[in-house]
Design an enzyme around this catalytic site. Sequence first.
Site, PDB file in Angstrom:
ATOM      1  N   TYR A   1      -8.971 -12.742   5.641  1.00  0.00           N
ATOM      2  CA  TYR A   1      -8.027 -12.742   4.214  1.00  0.00           C
ATOM      3  C   TYR A   1      -8.542 -14.033   3.582  1.00  0.00           C
ATOM      4  O   TYR A   1      -7.824 -14.249   2.275  1.00  0.00           O
ATOM      5  CB  TYR A   1      -6.646 -12.822   4.590  1.00  0.00           C
ATOM      6  CG  TYR A   1      -6.368 -11.188   5.345  1.00  0.00           C
ATOM      7  CD1 TYR A   1      -6.163 -10.203   4.398  1.00  0.00           C
ATOM      8  CD2 TYR A   1      -6.195 -10.959   6.554  1.00  0.00           C
ATOM      9  CE1 TYR A   1      -6.006  -8.895   4.999  1.00  0.00           C
ATOM     10  CE2 TYR A   1      -5.745 -10.081   7.174  1.00  0.00           C
ATOM     11  CZ  TYR A   1      -5.647  -8.717   6.495  1.00  0.00           C
ATOM     12  OH  TYR A   1      -5.467  -7.679   6.939  1.00  0.00           O
TER      13      TYR A   1
ATOM     14  N   GLU B   1     -17.426  -5.707   7.266  1.00  0.00           N
ATOM     15  CA  GLU B   1     -16.566  -5.189   8.293  1.00  0.00           C
ATOM     16  C   GLU B   1     -16.862  -3.385   8.293  1.00  0.00           C
ATOM     17  O   GLU B   1     -16.385  -3.000   9.207  1.00  0.00           O
ATOM     18  CB  GLU B   1     -15.338  -5.268   7.799  1.00  0.00           C
ATOM     19  CG  GLU B   1     -14.752  -4.656   6.504  1.00  0.00           C
ATOM     20  CD  GLU B   1     -13.219  -5.023   6.092  1.00  0.00           C
ATOM     21  OE1 GLU B   1     -12.332  -5.249   7.020  1.00  0.00           O
ATOM     22  OE2 GLU B   1     -12.965  -4.726   5.052  1.00  0.00           O
TER      23      GLU B   1
ATOM     24  N   ASP C   1     -13.715  -5.400  -2.965  1.00  0.00           N
ATOM     25  CA  ASP C   1     -14.970  -4.910  -2.341  1.00  0.00           C
ATOM     26  C   ASP C   1     -15.944  -4.165  -3.466  1.00  0.00           C
ATOM     27  O   ASP C   1     -16.931  -3.807  -3.412  1.00  0.00           O
ATOM     28  CB  ASP C   1     -14.258  -3.479  -1.757  1.00  0.00           C
ATOM     29  CG  ASP C   1     -13.593  -3.720  -0.322  1.00  0.00           C
ATOM     30  OD1 ASP C   1     -13.658  -5.078   0.032  1.00  0.00           O
ATOM     31  OD2 ASP C   1     -13.204  -2.938   0.448  1.00  0.00           O
TER      32      ASP C   1
ATOM     33  N   ASP D   1      -8.632   1.991  -5.554  1.00  0.00           N
ATOM     34  CA  ASP D   1      -8.957   3.202  -5.931  1.00  0.00           C
ATOM     35  C   ASP D   1      -7.612   3.929  -5.541  1.00  0.00           C
ATOM     36  O   ASP D   1      -7.337   5.040  -6.381  1.00  0.00           O
ATOM     37  CB  ASP D   1     -10.123   3.684  -5.046  1.00  0.00           C
ATOM     38  CG  ASP D   1     -10.378   3.353  -3.711  1.00  0.00           C
ATOM     39  OD1 ASP D   1      -9.401   2.585  -3.281  1.00  0.00           O
ATOM     40  OD2 ASP D   1     -11.161   3.678  -2.913  1.00  0.00           O
ATOM     41  N   GLY D   2      -7.035   3.747  -4.569  1.00  0.00           N
ATOM     42  CA  GLY D   2      -5.893   4.412  -4.344  1.00  0.00           C
ATOM     43  C   GLY D   2      -4.685   4.272  -5.415  1.00  0.00           C
ATOM     44  O   GLY D   2      -4.271   4.968  -5.873  1.00  0.00           O
TER      45      GLY D   2
ATOM     46  N   ARG E   1       1.043  -1.340  -0.039  1.00  0.00           N
ATOM     47  CA  ARG E   1      -0.029  -0.064   0.005  1.00  0.00           C
ATOM     48  C   ARG E   1       0.834   1.167   0.026  1.00  0.00           C
ATOM     49  O   ARG E   1       2.104   1.202   0.542  1.00  0.00           O
ATOM     50  CB  ARG E   1      -0.966   0.000   1.219  1.00  0.00           C
ATOM     51  CG  ARG E   1      -1.954  -1.205   1.099  1.00  0.00           C
ATOM     52  CD  ARG E   1      -3.179  -0.722   2.125  1.00  0.00           C
ATOM     53  NE  ARG E   1      -4.096  -1.903   2.183  1.00  0.00           N
ATOM     54  CZ  ARG E   1      -4.992  -1.800   1.298  1.00  0.00           C
ATOM     55  NH1 ARG E   1      -5.215  -1.111   0.452  1.00  0.00           N
ATOM     56  NH2 ARG E   1      -5.917  -3.050   1.410  1.00  0.00           N
TER      57      ARG E   1
ATOM     58  N   ARG F   1     -15.175  -2.769   2.880  1.00  0.00           N
ATOM     59  CA  ARG F   1     -14.840  -1.358   3.847  1.00  0.00           C
ATOM     60  C   ARG F   1     -16.092  -0.371   3.805  1.00  0.00           C
ATOM     61  O   ARG F   1     -16.449  -0.103   4.753  1.00  0.00           O
ATOM     62  CB  ARG F   1     -13.511  -0.783   3.409  1.00  0.00           C
ATOM     63  CG  ARG F   1     -12.807  -0.390   4.472  1.00  0.00           C
ATOM     64  CD  ARG F   1     -11.502   0.340   4.189  1.00  0.00           C
ATOM     65  NE  ARG F   1     -10.866  -0.051   2.600  1.00  0.00           N
ATOM     66  CZ  ARG F   1      -9.944  -0.584   2.427  1.00  0.00           C
ATOM     67  NH1 ARG F   1      -8.966  -0.790   3.506  1.00  0.00           N
ATOM     68  NH2 ARG F   1      -9.676  -0.771   1.059  1.00  0.00           N
TER      69      ARG F   1
ATOM     70  N   ILE G   1     -11.053 -15.008   2.178  1.00  0.00           N
ATOM     71  CA  ILE G   1     -11.835 -14.861   0.792  1.00  0.00           C
ATOM     72  C   ILE G   1     -11.038 -14.361  -0.116  1.00  0.00           C
ATOM     73  O   ILE G   1     -11.423 -14.256  -1.288  1.00  0.00           O
ATOM     74  CB  ILE G   1     -13.129 -14.092   1.181  1.00  0.00           C
ATOM     75  CG1 ILE G   1     -12.820 -12.527   1.450  1.00  0.00           C
ATOM     76  CG2 ILE G   1     -13.749 -14.611   2.447  1.00  0.00           C
ATOM     77  CD1 ILE G   1     -14.095 -11.624   1.209  1.00  0.00           C
TER      78      ILE G   1
HETATM   79  O1  F6P Z   1      -9.405  -3.439  -0.273  1.00  0.00           O
HETATM   80  C1  F6P Z   1      -9.738  -4.456  -0.268  1.00  0.00           C
HETATM   81  C2  F6P Z   1      -9.601  -5.034   0.949  1.00  0.00           C
HETATM   82  O2  F6P Z   1      -9.584  -6.423   1.174  1.00  0.00           O
HETATM   83  C3  F6P Z   1     -10.749  -4.560   2.077  1.00  0.00           C
HETATM   84  O3  F6P Z   1     -11.954  -5.524   1.944  1.00  0.00           O
HETATM   85  C4  F6P Z   1     -10.175  -4.636   3.410  1.00  0.00           C
HETATM   86  O4  F6P Z   1     -10.680  -4.052   4.462  1.00  0.00           O
HETATM   87  C5  F6P Z   1      -8.702  -4.278   3.250  1.00  0.00           C
HETATM   88  O5  F6P Z   1      -8.599  -4.449   1.905  1.00  0.00           O
HETATM   89  C6  F6P Z   1      -7.656  -4.831   3.995  1.00  0.00           C
HETATM   90  O6  F6P Z   1      -6.638  -4.449   3.972  1.00  0.00           O
HETATM   91  P1  F6P Z   1      -5.004  -4.846   4.362  1.00  0.00           P
HETATM   92  O7  F6P Z   1      -4.452  -5.852   3.424  1.00  0.00           O
HETATM   93  O8  F6P Z   1      -4.349  -3.684   4.282  1.00  0.00           O
HETATM   94  O9  F6P Z   1      -5.478  -5.508   5.482  1.00  0.00           O
END
Ligand code: F6P
Length: 439
Positions: free
Chosen positions: A356, A303, A204, A174-175, A148, A249, A358
């Site tokens: 994770y 969530e 998402d 989107d980021g 990220r 999210r 899924i």
């Molecule tokens: O953006 C997809 C997603 O899987 C969301 O559903 C979840 O909230 C987030 O990423 C989890 O992100 P990370 O991998 O940073 O824990």
Amino acid sequence: MTTGRFTIETLGVPERPSPLERADQAQFFVDDAERILYDPHLKAAMRDCQSGAVPAGFELAGPRRWIYFNPPRTRAAIVTCGGLCPGINAVIRSVVQQLWYRYNCRDILGIRYGYGGLAEDAEPPIALDPEAVNDIHMKGGTILGTSRGSPPASEIVDSLVRHHIDVLFPIGGDGTMRGASAIWEEIKRRGLKIAVVSIPKTIDNDIPFVRRAFGFETAVEVATQAVHSGYTEATGAPYGIGLVKLMGRNAGYITATTCLAAGQANLCLIPEVPFGLEGPDGLFKLVEDRIALQRSVVIVVAEGAGQYFFATTTRGTDASGNPKLGDIGRFLKERINAYFAAKQMSVTLKYIDPSYLIRSAPANSTDQLYCARLAQNAVHAAMAGKSGLLIGYWHGQMTYVPTHALAGRKQAINPRGELWFNVLEATGQPAQIGEAPTS
Ligand code: F6P
């Protein structure tokens, strides 16, 4: 013909005949003027036409007769960013195969660990060819690694220049799209000829103009197993409650679609539809009524639902700038148990958070097909010299969407739309569950 905000930018006039011409595939060429209507309703199109306006539409994706780059002298790079999602490897594989076999482009790099792999001091990219990607679509995750966050666009463009990259394929949410947009702006500011063609990725499913994100169906398939487990646990105990929390999210697509697919959820809670706990119409009473009626209840919560139950000030954001969420699953578990304890009613609540699981699965067969089409159309766009765009999916068609058109937009479930209506029908829950707290 231009259609304003959806006009696709190009690096220049494409003057080379596409290699697909020689491959006798000319019947598949798509003209830049072919459009998919943004609003498919006849009334809307007629209203525009009567007022002399051209209805808004997206450029149809596909191979162009004339291309911009000379493929054997073109260097392409793929970068995967953000959270994992089923099908990333399938997309990487198809981009490589399409470049290699259809366009004869032999110089393909894989950037390591997201946009960070384009920082000044990053690990060097790896070379990709059909052999390197041959069976990667059978694995979850991304062979390139991901992360990220992002270095500044100027540093990334320095790196693109240093590595002599002509075409960049960012794969991300989107980021990542915001990053791709900034990179493209910087490329233009410097007058460079580098194409940036993004492939949207998010379980998402919240990227605008992309009705279905790749990997979504696979994620729903895995999540459905979690709801089946929740149901089995709930029905195996006297007064059983199965509570399942799923990713999502800001958008409840996974949760809503999984509830429909599993057919066992009695209450579906998503970020788009606020709910309250107390009172005659609140969540607690609904749970109690369902238990009285059928001896068990299954609740599926996204969530991002019910975030107004938590103070927001302390948690901060992740590296993509997303606010960190309060744990609605654990919160509901504690509060529901406390509610029944206070009433001296004995219930058995089993909480399942597949988390994770899924999103780390390899793509299922429908996602495999979809990943390949996204990748193929991304390569067609890039070779034609189109840039600053992502591959959209609109009314069943692959499209080219300018990345800047996403600015300030989010795709989310419409509480008055068909999907949510279907959920209400399938679960039998009321349209409004209690009153959400206002502060
Ligand atoms: O953006 C997809 C997603 O899987 C969301 O559903 C979840 O909230 C987030 O990423 C989890 O992100 P990370 O991998 O940073 O824990």
